[in-house]
Design an enzyme around this catalytic site. Structure first.
Site, PDB file in Angstrom:
ATOM      1  N   GLU A 142      41.558  44.421  40.933  1.00  0.00           N
ATOM      2  CA  GLU A 142      40.240  43.875  41.231  1.00  0.00           C
ATOM      3  C   GLU A 142      39.584  43.559  39.904  1.00  0.00           C
ATOM      4  O   GLU A 142      39.230  44.450  39.133  1.00  0.00           O
ATOM      5  CB  GLU A 142      39.368  44.822  42.035  1.00  0.00           C
ATOM      6  CG  GLU A 142      38.157  44.065  42.586  1.00  0.00           C
ATOM      7  CD  GLU A 142      37.009  44.950  42.975  1.00  0.00           C
ATOM      8  OE1 GLU A 142      36.416  45.582  42.082  1.00  0.00           O
ATOM      9  OE2 GLU A 142      36.686  44.996  44.173  1.00  0.00           O
ATOM     10  N   CYS A 151      30.964  43.848  39.283  1.00  0.00           N
ATOM     11  CA  CYS A 151      31.720  42.599  39.417  1.00  0.00           C
ATOM     12  C   CYS A 151      31.288  41.772  40.624  1.00  0.00           C
ATOM     13  O   CYS A 151      31.495  40.562  40.638  1.00  0.00           O
ATOM     14  CB  CYS A 151      33.220  42.894  39.480  1.00  0.00           C
ATOM     15  SG  CYS A 151      33.666  44.155  40.677  1.00  0.00           S
TER      16      CYS A 151
END
Length: 482
Positions: free
Chosen positions: A251, A285
């Site tokens: 990720e 993020c």
């Protein structure tokens, strides 16, 4: 002073040689030393991997689904009981708001309980191919899993990989971020204090450099890498693991666009984008990074957004009145300040963030910024900035909104803001992103998979699919003689 140490083969260690090297962990709100950590090397990584291999091959852990479920449930209970202490240290070492710290721990507790349920439901399937000929498809743990973590959400990001890895029956080696390694240790104590966990199932090695991470990638005895972090580092991990063809769950970076249509509720949308963009001071993020606004409401909306960002109270994470806390360190504060200076020369700055004066000026504090950008090739659009600096852009048509939303290599998360749910669904379908929210942002759940496309990585975390990277499917064929 508290010291974070390695955990290898059932023991807390300063080093495998006995020659402990200590390094400081800082409080980013004050720049003062708050704790220390044992700085590891390849020797500790090798010892941790060897212990994990022995535990996987030599204990009943991988075959004991009921035990794994019970251990995860007990882990959740202990983590919940220690949430106040862990939150204190999370605020101290990461700098985030205390409510963010408590929310993060609560998410970890939820994740553990969810995967405890899945641990007892890892079913395969059997198919009769033709009369008397059967194929059994068995689900098995992948082996040794390495979990490499960043500093921005050390509890959630540890648990969301650790829980499915343990539920699947893997053994693990954790490489926490050194900045928040003491937080990781406090979380792990809630797990390894359970005497039912065999030695070697859980291992953790701290480092300030890259030697440990590099060996986790290169070692032929590590079967899975689960990494959360920047796209640049993720690509290096993919390259470093090529020779051993490890399974990867990555990720990576994000540049989440919030697409604002003229029919939205302007005030609620402004509030939602401020919350979504300034979570963890923008160091997440999935945080809102780009705000795409329909032209007919652009002037009004941009003014409202700039005013709302200006009104945000920046302060220490342990101050209940603070609405945004500090960045992870002064280097990142200064990096964001430099970007604002660049924007003043090259873009239109609607709100200029600044380093506060007085006591806050010694820490990693900076107020939010809002920068208007038209050119899609601009670094402000294309690069992940990872801080409280939002970019605002305008569009005239739905097609242009989609085009702008898809204009970067990042595709982790996005949101669409409109009262027309058919439009929201239509636009969400066209946006290349692993998650698209409607009239909200950053809604994440243990039950629901997340993960990105392109430079935002691959693999899924959370949900049933979160187990996939930690499991393999074995085909066993047999005949009954009919």
């Amino acid at each position: 002073m508290q010291i974070a140490r390695h955990y290898i083969d059932g023991e807390w260690l300063g080093s495998v040689s006995g020659n402990e090297t200590l390094a400081p962990s800082y409080n980013p709100a004050t720049t003062e030393v708050a704790a220390q950590f044992a700085d590891g090397s390849k020797a500790e990584a090798e010892a941790a991997i060897a212990a994990a291999v022995r535990a996987f091959k030599g204990t009943a852990w991988k075959n004991s689904a009921k035990l794994r479920a019970e251990v995860l449930l007990a882990f959740a209970d202990r983590l919940e009981a220690q949430k106040e202490t862990i939150a204190d240290w999370l605020v101290t070492l990461n700098g985030k708001l205390r409510r963010e710290a408590l929310g993060e721990i609560g998410a970890g507790v939820s994740e553990l309980r969810y995967y405890a349920g899945l641990a007892r439901n890892l079913f395969g399937r059997i198919l009769e191919i033709e009369p008397g000929c059967f194929s059994s498809l068995d689900r098995e743990p992948s082996g040794v899993a390495a979990i490499i973590l960043p500093w921005n959400a050390p509890v959630t990001l540890l648990v969301r990989s650790l829980a499915p890895a343990l539920a699947a029956g893997c053994t693990v080696v954790i490489k926490p971020a050194h900045q928040t390694s003491l937080v990781n240790n406090l979380v792990l104590e809630c797990l390894v204090s359970d005497s039912r966990v065999p030695k070697g199932v859980i291992n953790s090695v701290i480092e300030s450099g890259t030697e440990v991470s590099r060996w986790l990638c290169e070692s032929p005895d590590v079967d899975v890498i689960s990494f959360t972090g920047s796209s640049g580092v993720g690509k290096k991990i993919a390259s470093a693991t090529a020779d051993t063809l490890k399974r990867l769950s990555l990720e990576l970076g994000g540049k989440a666009p919030a697409v604002v249509f003229k029919d939205c509720d302007l005030d609620k949308t402004v509030a939602g984008i401020v919350a979504g963009g300034l979570v963890m001071a923008g160091q997440q993020c999935t945080a809102v990074a780009r705000v795409l606004v329909e032209d007919s409401v652009y002037t009004d909306f941009s003014a409202k957004l700039a005013q709302a960002l200006k009104a945000v109270k920046v302060g220490p994470g342990n101050d209940p009145s603070s609405q945004m806390a500090c960045l992870i360190d002064n280097a990142n504060r200064d990096r964001i300040a430099g970007l604002v200076e660049t924007a003043e020369r090259t873009q239109k700055v609607l709100l200029r963030g600044a380093i506060p004066e007085g006591a806050l000026g010694r820490g990693a504090f900076i107020t939010p910024s809002l920068v208007e950008v038209e050119d899609l090739a601009s670094n402000f659009v294309q690069n992940e900035l990872f801080g409280p600096l939002l970019v605002i852009e305008r569009f005239t048509t739905e097609d242009e909104a989609v085009h702008r939303a898809n204009a970067t290599r990042f595709s982790l998360a996005a949101s669409v803001w409109t009262t027309d749910m058919r439009k929201a669904r239509r636009v969400a379908t066209r946006i290349r992103s692993g998650t698209v929210w409607s009239n909200t942002h950053n809604r994440l759940f243990a039950e629901i998979e997340t993960g990105g496309y392109r430079d935002s990585g691959y693999g899924k975390l959370h949900g049933v699919e979160g187990l996939n990277d930690f499991m393999q499917t074995k085909h066993f064929y047999f005949e009954t003689g009919v």
